[in-house]
Design a protein around this motif. Structure first.
Motif, PDB file in Angstrom:
ATOM      1  N   ASP A  94       0.832  -1.203   0.000  1.00  0.00           N
ATOM      2  CA  ASP A  94       0.000   0.000   0.000  1.00  0.00           C
ATOM      3  C   ASP A  94       0.870   1.259   0.000  1.00  0.00           C
ATOM      4  N   GLN A  95       1.988   1.180   0.686  1.00  0.00           N
ATOM      5  CA  GLN A  95       2.936   2.305   0.733  1.00  0.00           C
ATOM      6  C   GLN A  95       4.324   1.755   0.489  1.00  0.00           C
ATOM      7  N   ALA A  96       5.073   2.409  -0.393  1.00  0.00           N
ATOM      8  CA  ALA A  96       6.448   2.011  -0.653  1.00  0.00           C
ATOM      9  C   ALA A  96       7.288   2.162   0.615  1.00  0.00           C
ATOM     10  N   LEU A  97       8.387   1.393   0.694  1.00  0.00           N
ATOM     11  CA  LEU A  97       9.324   1.546   1.797  1.00  0.00           C
ATOM     12  C   LEU A  97      10.282   2.686   1.469  1.00  0.00           C
ATOM     13  N   PRO A  98      10.190   3.830   2.181  1.00  0.00           N
ATOM     14  CA  PRO A  98      11.002   4.986   1.811  1.00  0.00           C
ATOM     15  C   PRO A  98      12.452   4.831   2.250  1.00  0.00           C
ATOM     16  N   GLY A  99      13.355   5.327   1.429  1.00  0.00           N
ATOM     17  CA  GLY A  99      14.750   5.365   1.820  1.00  0.00           C
ATOM     18  C   GLY A  99      15.004   6.508   2.781  1.00  0.00           C
ATOM     19  N   GLN A 100      16.109   6.404   3.508  1.00  0.00           N
ATOM     20  CA  GLN A 100      16.459   7.471   4.432  1.00  0.00           C
ATOM     21  C   GLN A 100      16.796   8.745   3.655  1.00  0.00           C
ATOM     22  N   PRO A 101      16.267   9.864   4.041  1.00  0.00           N
ATOM     23  CA  PRO A 101      16.524  11.103   3.302  1.00  0.00           C
ATOM     24  C   PRO A 101      17.984  11.534   3.384  1.00  0.00           C
ATOM     25  N   GLY A 102      18.436  12.164   2.308  1.00  0.00           N
ATOM     26  CA  GLY A 102      19.777  12.719   2.298  1.00  0.00           C
ATOM     27  C   GLY A 102      20.876  11.766   1.887  1.00  0.00           C
ATOM     28  N   GLY A 103      20.528  10.534   1.533  1.00  0.00           N
ATOM     29  CA  GLY A 103      21.547   9.578   1.116  1.00  0.00           C
ATOM     30  C   GLY A 103      21.918   9.739  -0.351  1.00  0.00           C
ATOM     31  N   PRO A 104      22.977   9.083  -0.795  1.00  0.00           N
ATOM     32  CA  PRO A 104      23.423   9.208  -2.190  1.00  0.00           C
ATOM     33  C   PRO A 104      22.442   8.635  -3.205  1.00  0.00           C
ATOM     34  N   LEU A 105      21.507   7.800  -2.750  1.00  0.00           N
ATOM     35  CA  LEU A 105      20.511   7.238  -3.662  1.00  0.00           C
ATOM     36  C   LEU A 105      19.130   7.860  -3.467  1.00  0.00           C
ATOM     37  N   THR A 106      19.049   8.933  -2.697  1.00  0.00           N
ATOM     38  CA  THR A 106      17.776   9.622  -2.498  1.00  0.00           C
ATOM     39  C   THR A 106      17.214  10.080  -3.836  1.00  0.00           C
ATOM     40  N   GLY A 107      15.940   9.810  -4.048  1.00  0.00           N
ATOM     41  CA  GLY A 107      15.290  10.152  -5.313  1.00  0.00           C
ATOM     42  C   GLY A 107      15.180   8.989  -6.262  1.00  0.00           C
ATOM     43  N   LEU A 108      15.917   7.895  -5.989  1.00  0.00           N
ATOM     44  CA  LEU A 108      15.837   6.699  -6.831  1.00  0.00           C
ATOM     45  C   LEU A 108      14.882   5.681  -6.215  1.00  0.00           C
TER      46      LEU A 108
END
Length: 394
Positions: A19-33
């Motif tokens: 129902d909701q994606a698992l979000p990555g930690q903000p500010g990491g090198p892969l943020t936005g992917l």
């Protein structure tokens, strides 16, 4: 296009969409992917079916998935695969995954949904596994990039992944371009991967006589011309069919993984998968030991063939993707069983653990074949830098 298992355009791609994606930690090198994970990877709170109705051994949470989330990438869902990863077309108990380039054709497997998820733009990269070609085959047939790292690379752990063969299993990414694969590798390693020069590189060219159709050979030779244009020199390499060793090792190890299900009166596997597992379970110890000895000899042969060379250029698939249900292909030497025609091109490098970057090669009729750039074990960074340079130039 967002992940949606109910969307007919995404038929066969998704094994599970939360129902909701698992979000990555903000500010990491892969943020936005965003990324998908093949339904062999353990994800906390998510089901794992591996494309089968059979009961499965327990799988822990994948440290690779956890690490990618820590680095900022967002996990959007789990993708379908060929049943328990034991096959090259993408067939499983829930149906197959249509090829994004032509829905009448297979994606290839076993990482079928992984390749389709990036080809359709449903995520930026996908986690797949590769035991005999399971990243490289669907990457080539779906027109995307696939990377199989060196065996045992700690950046790409196979812990927390339902195994098929401990000898041959790898984890790795698929993406629409090499640049994205490089970005993921840089984030995992914490090291920059610069573009690499092809000047004065000695490149082995494996163009096995009779094993390709016109489309696959044209794609291979076109890439060979690009290598020469960048300053590399080509040198012929000849490798044998290594399927004899591979099949005995992988099927025997897979039967051990799934021994509990095989002990049941109705294990729940499809007929084709069950037959391969039964064969593996019936192999005598001496037969498997002999296969391992042949594997060692093949490893010595590949090392000898690559003596004095920097990397290898090889075909990834023998033809464009076959239509669903097709079990043989027409190539220069005649009509050959699909499994044999495909796996003899990819098996050497997963069985022996050498890193491979697969690049797609479009055909004139809108389909895709592909080539493999093969590096020495541990030479993953250089291999990716060379592939990125090739992509940047052409």
């Amino acid at each position: 296009m967002k992940p949606d298992s109910r969307d007919p355009r995404q038929a066969g791609v998704w094994a599970y969409v939360p129902d909701q994606a698992l979000p990555g930690q903000p500010g990491g090198p892969l943020t936005g992917l965003t990324f998908s994970a093949k339904d062999l990877f353990g994800v906390e709170g998510w089901p794992l079916r591996a494309g089968t109705l059979a009961p499965l051994p327990p799988v822990e949470v994948s440290p690779l998935v956890s690490r990618l989330l820590e680095l900022g990438a967002t996990l959007v869902g789990k993708t379908h695969l060929h049943e328990i990863a034991l096959g090259i077309t993408g067939d499983n108990a829930f149906g197959g995954t249509p090829n994004p380039l032509d829905s009448a054709r297979v994606t290839g497997g076993s990482s079928s949904g992984a390749a389709a998820s990036v080809a359709l733009g449903l995520c930026d990269f996908a986690l797949g596994t590769d035991t005999g070609g399971s990243i490289r085959i669907p990457a080539a047939w779906c027109g995307v990039v696939g990377f199989k790292p060196s065996k045992g690379d700690p950046l790409w752990p196979t812990e927390g992944v339902l195994p098929l063969s401990q000898t041959c299993d790898h984890a790795g990414p698929l993406a629409r371009d090499v640049q994205t694969v490089v970005r993921v590798q840089e984030a995992l390693s914490g090291q920059e991967i610069p573009l690499q020069s092809w000047k004065r590189l000695r490149v082995g060219l494996w163009n096995p006589a009779g094993w390709l159709d016109n489309h696959a050979e044209a794609g291979l030779l076109e890439t060979a011309q690009k290598v020469e244009a960048l300053g590399g020199t080509l040198h012929t390499v000849d490798l044998p069919d290594m399927l004899d060793a591979y099949s005995d090792i992988v099927q025997s190890e897979a039967a051990t993984v799934h021994a509990a299900a095989l002990a049941l009166h109705e294990p729940g596997f499809s007929a084709g998968t069950l037959a391969l597992l039964r064969r593996g379970a019936a192999l005598e110890t001496g037969v498997v030991a002999a296969a391992r000895e042949r594997r060692e000899r093949y490893g010595a042969l590949l090392t000898e063939q690559m003596s004095g060379l920097d990397l290898l250029l090889a075909p990834a698939v023998p033809t464009p993707a076959p239509v669903t249900g097709q079990d043989s292909v027409d190539i220069a030497e005649g009509n050959v069983l699909l499994r044999v025609a495909v796996l003899r091109l990819t098996v050497p490098f997963s069985m022996l653990g050498w890193p491979v970057l697969t690049l797609p090669s479009p055909t004139v009729d809108g389909l895709s074949v592909g080539v493999q750039l093969v590096g020495r074990p541990g030479d993953d960074t250089r291999l990716l830098g060379l592939g990125h340079a090739l992509e940047a130039r052409f």
